[in-house]
Design an enzyme around this catalytic site. Structure first.
Site, PDB file in Angstrom:
ATOM      1  N   ALA A  66       0.846  -1.197   0.000  1.00 32.98           N
ATOM      2  CA  ALA A  66       0.000   0.000   0.000  1.00 32.98           C
ATOM      3  C   ALA A  66       0.879   1.243   0.000  1.00 32.98           C
ATOM      4  CB  ALA A  66      -0.916   0.006   1.220  1.00 32.98           C
ATOM      5  N   ASP A  67       0.278   2.344  -0.414  1.00 36.17           N
ATOM      6  CA  ASP A  67       0.927   3.645  -0.311  1.00 36.17           C
ATOM      7  C   ASP A  67      -0.158   4.682  -0.090  1.00 36.17           C
ATOM      8  OD1 ASP A  67       3.505   5.153  -0.496  1.00 36.17           O
ATOM      9  OD2 ASP A  67       2.310   6.264  -1.958  1.00 36.17           O
TER      10      ASP A  67
END
Length: 139
Positions: free
Chosen positions: A72-73
């Site tokens: 994720a970011d």
């Protein structure tokens, strides 16, 4: 092992992501990866976080070829400007003062890949967040 008898890898250095998965009883193995997390000039926030999450997935697959990999970011956008991660405690105070009493948008890109089957889910979500006014002492 997960209930699918596959290891679950979290390719993230975020203590919050680890905590969230552990709260829902997902047994994870941390698999931190080093990737650039820079938004490209002119890149829209949603596209940026998804691209970065996919780059993290690519790096993680070089370390783990079995199981499920989660990446994720996240970026925060206030008044059309992406606010980066704080560089030091003083920068964190400046950022919190900007967010105080305002509504901003949080974009999170994510990837979940079953390396055994090759199945992958990736997308991004955006959430509007309103901060109440924070006092200096609280910040």
């Amino acid at each position: 092992m997960s209930k699918f008898n596959l290891p679950v890898y979290l390719a993230s250095k975020s203590p919050r992501r680890k905590k969230l998965l552990l709260q829902i009883n997902v047994p994870i193995t941390l698999l931190p990866v080093d990737t650039e997390e820079e938004v490209l000039p002119g890149e829209k926030p949603g596209k940026a976080v998804l691209r970065i999450a996919l780059e993290k997935l690519d790096a993680a697959e070089r370390k783990a070829s079995d199981g499920i990999i989660i990446t994720a970011d996240t970026v925060v956008v206030l008044d059309g400007n992406i606010i980066g991660k704080p560089t030091d405690p003083d920068d964190a105070v400046k950022i919190l003062k900007k967010l105080s009493g305002n509504t901003h948008t949080v974009f999170t890109g994510f990837c979940v890949k079953n390396c055994t089957t090759g199945a992958i889910v990736h997308d991004f979500v955006k959430t509007r967040v309103t901060f109440r006014t924070l006092g200096d002492e609280e910040i």
